[in-house]
Design an enzyme around this catalytic site. Structure first.
Site, PDB file in Angstrom:
ATOM      1  N   GLY A  83       0.823  -1.205   0.000  1.00  0.00           N
ATOM      2  CA  GLY A  83       0.000   0.000   0.000  1.00  0.00           C
ATOM      3  C   GLY A  83       0.854   1.250   0.000  1.00  0.00           C
ATOM      4  O   GLY A  83       0.511   2.264   0.613  1.00  0.00           O
ATOM      5  N   LEU A  85       1.582   3.643  -2.012  1.00  0.00           N
ATOM      6  CA  LEU A  85       1.219   4.916  -2.617  1.00  0.00           C
ATOM      7  C   LEU A  85       0.187   5.678  -1.796  1.00  0.00           C
ATOM      8  O   LEU A  85      -0.313   6.705  -2.223  1.00  0.00           O
ATOM      9  CB  LEU A  85       0.687   4.703  -4.045  1.00  0.00           C
ATOM     10  CG  LEU A  85       1.690   4.115  -5.040  1.00  0.00           C
ATOM     11  CD1 LEU A  85       1.068   4.010  -6.422  1.00  0.00           C
ATOM     12  CD2 LEU A  85       2.968   4.945  -5.095  1.00  0.00           C
ATOM     13  N   GLY A  86      -0.116   5.179  -0.612  1.00  0.00           N
ATOM     14  CA  GLY A  86      -1.046   5.863   0.269  1.00  0.00           C
ATOM     15  C   GLY A  86      -0.380   7.019   0.991  1.00  0.00           C
ATOM     16  O   GLY A  86       0.751   7.423   0.686  1.00  0.00           O
ATOM     17  N   GLN A  87      -1.060   7.549   1.978  1.00  0.00           N
ATOM     18  CA  GLN A  87      -0.618   8.755   2.673  1.00  0.00           C
ATOM     19  C   GLN A  87       0.744   8.572   3.330  1.00  0.00           C
ATOM     20  O   GLN A  87       1.556   9.500   3.371  1.00  0.00           O
ATOM     21  CB  GLN A  87      -1.657   9.142   3.731  1.00  0.00           C
ATOM     22  CG  GLN A  87      -1.336  10.444   4.458  1.00  0.00           C
ATOM     23  CD  GLN A  87      -2.333  10.744   5.564  1.00  0.00           C
ATOM     24  OE1 GLN A  87      -2.936   9.833   6.123  1.00  0.00           O
ATOM     25  NE2 GLN A  87      -2.516  12.012   5.871  1.00  0.00           N
ATOM     26  N   ASP A 109       2.395  -1.440  -4.624  1.00  0.00           N
ATOM     27  CA  ASP A 109       0.981  -1.062  -4.642  1.00  0.00           C
ATOM     28  C   ASP A 109       0.360  -1.716  -5.862  1.00  0.00           C
ATOM     29  O   ASP A 109       1.065  -2.334  -6.671  1.00  0.00           O
ATOM     30  CB  ASP A 109       0.815   0.460  -4.694  1.00  0.00           C
ATOM     31  CG  ASP A 109      -0.453   0.925  -3.982  1.00  0.00           C
ATOM     32  OD1 ASP A 109      -1.541   0.438  -4.360  1.00  0.00           O
ATOM     33  OD2 ASP A 109      -0.365   1.765  -3.078  1.00  0.00           O
ATOM     34  N   ILE A 110      -0.964  -1.572  -5.995  1.00  0.00           N
ATOM     35  CA  ILE A 110      -1.648  -2.089  -7.187  1.00  0.00           C
ATOM     36  C   ILE A 110      -1.951  -0.970  -8.168  1.00  0.00           C
ATOM     37  O   ILE A 110      -2.551  -1.197  -9.211  1.00  0.00           O
ATOM     38  CB  ILE A 110      -2.952  -2.824  -6.823  1.00  0.00           C
ATOM     39  CG1 ILE A 110      -3.917  -1.887  -6.071  1.00  0.00           C
ATOM     40  CG2 ILE A 110      -2.660  -4.063  -5.993  1.00  0.00           C
ATOM     41  CD1 ILE A 110      -5.294  -2.489  -5.850  1.00  0.00           C
ATOM     42  N   ASP A 127      -0.181  -7.269  -5.178  1.00  0.00           N
ATOM     43  CA  ASP A 127      -1.570  -7.387  -4.748  1.00  0.00           C
ATOM     44  C   ASP A 127      -1.592  -8.259  -3.502  1.00  0.00           C
ATOM     45  O   ASP A 127      -1.251  -9.445  -3.566  1.00  0.00           O
ATOM     46  CB  ASP A 127      -2.404  -8.015  -5.868  1.00  0.00           C
ATOM     47  CG  ASP A 127      -3.872  -8.135  -5.512  1.00  0.00           C
ATOM     48  OD1 ASP A 127      -4.245  -7.836  -4.355  1.00  0.00           O
ATOM     49  OD2 ASP A 127      -4.662  -8.551  -6.390  1.00  0.00           O
ATOM     50  N   ILE A 128      -1.978  -7.710  -2.362  1.00  0.00           N
ATOM     51  CA  ILE A 128      -1.926  -8.468  -1.116  1.00  0.00           C
ATOM     52  C   ILE A 128      -2.935  -9.616  -1.087  1.00  0.00           C
ATOM     53  O   ILE A 128      -2.845 -10.491  -0.226  1.00  0.00           O
ATOM     54  CB  ILE A 128      -2.139  -7.561   0.107  1.00  0.00           C
ATOM     55  CG1 ILE A 128      -3.521  -6.905   0.069  1.00  0.00           C
ATOM     56  CG2 ILE A 128      -1.044  -6.535   0.215  1.00  0.00           C
ATOM     57  CD1 ILE A 128      -3.913  -6.252   1.381  1.00  0.00           C
ATOM     58  N   TYR A 216     -13.729  -0.804   9.150  1.00  0.00           N
ATOM     59  CA  TYR A 216     -12.321  -0.410   9.289  1.00  0.00           C
ATOM     60  C   TYR A 216     -11.838  -0.677  10.707  1.00  0.00           C
ATOM     61  O   TYR A 216     -10.785  -1.295  10.929  1.00  0.00           O
ATOM     62  CB  TYR A 216     -12.180   1.071   8.943  1.00  0.00           C
ATOM     63  CG  TYR A 216     -10.795   1.640   9.100  1.00  0.00           C
ATOM     64  CD1 TYR A 216      -9.710   1.095   8.419  1.00  0.00           C
ATOM     65  CD2 TYR A 216     -10.576   2.759   9.902  1.00  0.00           C
ATOM     66  CE1 TYR A 216      -8.433   1.642   8.549  1.00  0.00           C
ATOM     67  CE2 TYR A 216      -9.306   3.310  10.033  1.00  0.00           C
ATOM     68  CZ  TYR A 216      -8.248   2.745   9.364  1.00  0.00           C
ATOM     69  OH  TYR A 216      -6.987   3.288   9.482  1.00  0.00           O
TER      70      TYR A 216
END
Length: 394
Positions: A83, A85-87, A109-110, A127-128, A216
């Site tokens: 992940g 490319l997240g924050q 990331d995907i 891809d996790i 979440y």
């Protein structure tokens, strides 16, 4: 080595209902011989001798060929960030590359990375939910640390529960199994969303009733408990921090309930007007991203014997939208702030802690934050002011 007995069956290596059975967990290490099965449920077990080896929930075949280096075998850890490319992923990669070297930290990331991220260091597609591919990445790149950022955040998760369940829970299971199988040091972030309306809210201790009411939050409690279980059951070096709301200048809001605290700066420079989707007196714990990334590195580097627990709260400041707006208006008095409450996000925020008790993190591995609200606002203004000047110049 001493021998032990296990039961195996040829059926377990085929597409039968037995594939996910506990027996299957051993089959990957054993060479099947003279096995047989009957149709449907009629497995005929065969007792064979096998070396008594430690195992994780999933195993590779006995003839697999790879080289895996532990952290103690190398000068620096080899890090994979999912992940990425997240924050937080890009910022953490930058920090870790300064510490351990550019090519020892792999972002994944995907999504397609922007050119600046792609050229800043190793990036791969991962891809996790693809267990086999993820395991190949870990093996082929001799990964020793895994930072698992892939997740759907609170508001987005509520809009797509089935996808959040797949990414946040099924994906986590893949990560846990691979980390245990290859002896990785695993970091999985948790969140203020892991608490619920029955939790103590001001302050919220490390250990208390949680009972979140979002997918979440539920998935993060699941991650905390599964990680701690794998630590005690399989010896997995699992480490987890419950992040407060994270504020970052160089990334766009990602759909979280606390993202108003990032959006206000974007809108202040773009239009001079900001509409907040939370009530003005909604108090939540917050942290500037530099503190967050440094805390992540510090807990990953902390000696295992200093950690009295595997999941810690960390905190820096706690404020309301109104307090943030007032601090920002000290330097941008023309900023107009209005409120149009999103009932879904407000309900989520009202079930979360108002303040974190992070005394255990401060005691065990000397956690200390650098940014309070005035420093946060000034840092964000400096960033956006520079960015706006560059844009005008261009």
């Amino acid at each position: 080595m001493p021998l032990s007995l296990v039961l195996i069956c040829q059926v377990c290596t085929t597409q039968h209902k037995h594939k996910n059975s506990f027996v299957f967990k051993f089959c990957g290490f054993l060479k099947l011989r003279n096995t047989r099965c009957t149709p449907a449920y009629g497995c005929q077990p065969l007792t064979v001798a096998a070396r008594n080896i430690s195992f994780s929930p999933r195993q590779v075949t006995s003839d697999a060929s790879f080289h895996s280096a532990s952290f103690s075998d190398t000068d620096h850890p080899r890090v994979l960030i999912t992940g990425g490319l997240g924050q937080l992923g890009v910022g953490l990669a930058k920090l870790l590359r300064k510490r351990f070297g550019k090519y020892n930290v792999i972002l994944s990331d995907i999504r397609k990375p922007p050119s600046n991220v792609f050229h800043s260091g190793p990036f791969i597609y991962a891809d996790i939910l693809d267990y086999k591919n993820l395991r190949e990445i870990v093996v082929n790149n001799r990964i020793t640390w895994l930072v698992h950022y892939s997740a759907l955040l609170s508001a987005i998760g509520e809009a797509n529960v089935s996808l959040a369940r797949a990414v946040n829970i099924t994906g986590l299971h893949n990560i846990l199994d691979i980390a245990a199988e290859h002896g990785l040091r695993l970091f999985v972030p948790s969140t203020i969303g892991a608490f619920g309306p029955t939790s103590p809210r001001n302050p919220t201790p490390d250990v208390c009733v949680q009972r979140p009411r979002t997918i979440y939050g539920v998935s993060k409690v699941h991650a905390e408990l599964m990680g701690e279980y794998y630590h005690h059951r399989y010896g997995l070096d699992f480490r987890c921090l419950r992040y407060p709301g994270i504020i970052s200048a160089d990334s766009n809001p990602g759909g979280g309930t606390t993202d108003y605290a990032v959006q206000i700066f974007h809108d202040a420079f773009k239009s001079g007007k900001f509409e907040c989707n939370l009530k003005p007196d909604t108090r939540l714990p917050m942290m500037y991203i530099d503190d967050c990334l440094r805390a992540t590195l510090e807990v990953m580097e902390a000696p295992a014997d200093t950690l009295s627990m595997r999941t810690y709260n960390i905190n820096a400041m706690s404020f309301t939208p109104e307090e943030l707006a007032q601090e920002l208006q000290k330097q941008m008095p023309e900023l107009e702030v209005t409120y149009d409450v999103d009932l879904v996000r407000q309900a989520i925020a009202d079930s979360w802690p108002m303040n974190f008790d992070d005394s255990n993190a401060r005691k065990d591995w000397s956690w200390k934050h650098d940014y309070d609200l005035p420093e946060l606002v000034q840092t964000m203004l400096n960033y956006f002011s520079t960015d706006a000047c560059l844009a005008r110049a261009n």
